[in-house]
Design a protein around this motif. Structure first.
Motif, mmCIF file in Angstrom:
data_model
loop_
_atom_site.group_PDB
_atom_site.id
_atom_site.type_symbol
_atom_site.label_atom_id
_atom_site.label_comp_id
_atom_site.label_asym_id
_atom_site.label_seq_id
_atom_site.Cartn_x
_atom_site.Cartn_y
_atom_site.Cartn_z
ATOM 1 N N ASN A 1 12.551 10.036 -2.505
ATOM 2 C CA ASN A 1 12.033 8.625 -3.405
ATOM 3 C C ASN A 1 13.023 8.135 -4.193
ATOM 4 O O ASN A 1 13.647 9.071 -4.847
ATOM 5 C CB ASN A 1 10.854 9.150 -3.830
ATOM 6 C CG ASN A 1 9.644 9.582 -3.036
ATOM 7 O OD1 ASN A 1 9.814 9.239 -1.742
ATOM 8 N ND2 ASN A 1 8.544 9.964 -3.552
ATOM 9 N N PHE B 1 8.637 2.051 -6.665
ATOM 10 C CA PHE B 1 9.311 2.652 -5.800
ATOM 11 C C PHE B 1 10.206 1.727 -5.241
ATOM 12 O O PHE B 1 9.718 0.758 -4.571
ATOM 13 C CB PHE B 1 8.637 3.532 -4.652
ATOM 14 C CG PHE B 1 8.053 4.840 -5.192
ATOM 15 C CD1 PHE B 1 8.671 5.849 -5.221
ATOM 16 C CD2 PHE B 1 6.464 4.795 -5.635
ATOM 17 C CE1 PHE B 1 8.115 7.020 -5.937
ATOM 18 C CE2 PHE B 1 5.808 5.755 -5.934
ATOM 19 C CZ PHE B 1 6.743 7.123 -6.158
ATOM 20 N N LEU C 1 11.144 5.284 0.094
ATOM 21 C CA LEU C 1 10.587 6.347 -0.009
ATOM 22 C C LEU C 1 11.089 6.898 1.586
ATOM 23 O O LEU C 1 10.683 5.949 2.629
ATOM 24 C CB LEU C 1 9.102 6.374 0.104
ATOM 25 C CG LEU C 1 8.488 6.049 -1.350
ATOM 26 C CD1 LEU C 1 8.119 4.407 -1.043
ATOM 27 C CD2 LEU C 1 7.500 6.886 -1.726
#
Length: 229
Positions: A77, A93, A96
């Motif tokens: 990630n 994020f 990922l």
């Protein structure tokens, strides 16, 4: 402190043999990549971007068994640290990377920026190694880690690792996903890492120098349902 509002979990899992690799970044560079409603969360005026390679184990819905092969896989990630207008802090994020295409497809539907990739990891006493390569754009990451002794985290380590929310954007709305687990059992670590491809693919400058590194054997995790942030 861990999140206390995962009254009903929608997913149970283990995160194991995880290395936190962190580089500082200018706050303005990170802020321009965040969606409306999120602000970069800094420490002493500095933003941080992290790469976290680890093993996802026994991912399952409550009351159901884990599915062999599909429920355990390595993941990489790329993330940063954010807050909302009401002061709620959490993770954003940028990507990922995951080798299980059904997982990638399912989680992209809720706004999580999953990417199909080949991901390999090796962990043994005192050492860990990770490698990934995305199928679509070829973005790569590799890291070799020397694991040290356990230590008691201070405020800075809590800032980097103690996050109990993740945010996604879907259908024009910002969503918060609550996360619950015990505090990370952290170890010191040193690492040689090349993650520049992941940074550039996200619109960030390639990081310079060795990362700040920490290692954890892992935690058991409960994920709550997404809710509007």
């Amino acid at each position: 402190m861990p999140d206390q509002d995962v009254a009903v979990a929608v997913s149970l899992q283990r995160w194991e043999d995880l290395t936190f690799l962190h580089w500082p970044a200018p706050p303005a560079q990170v802020q321009r990549l965040l969606p409306p409603g999120l602000w970069v969360d800094t420490y002493d005026g500095q933003a941080w971007v992290g790469v976290t390679p680890f093993l996802m184990r026994d991912v399952r819905a409550p009351g159901l068994p884990a599915v062999p092969h599909l429920s355990t896989f390595p993941e990489v990630n790329l993330r940063t640290y954010v807050r909302t207008a009401d002061g709620t802090t959490g993770l954003w994020f940028f990507s990922l990377d995951c080798p299980r295409i059904p997982v990638v497809g399912a989680l992209r539907t809720i706004g999580a920026p999953y990417r199909w990739a080949s991901v390999e990891m090796r962990s043994e006493p005192g050492r860990a190694a990770y490698r990934s390569r995305r199928r679509a754009d070829g973005a790569r990451m590799r890291a070799a880690v020397i694991i040290g002794a356990p230590f008691q985290p201070g405020p800075f380590e809590d800032y980097l690792t103690g996050r109990w929310s993740a945010f996604t954007r879907r259908a024009g709305l910002l969503w918060r996903v609550p996360v619950e687990h015990e505090p990370w059992p952290l170890r010191t670590a040193t690492a040689r890492a090349d993650a520049g491809d992941l940074f550039e693919a996200a619109g960030l400058a390639r990081p310079a120098g060795r990362p700040l590194a920490h290692f954890s054997t892992g935690v058991s995790v409960r994920i709550g349902p997404p809710r509007p942030a």
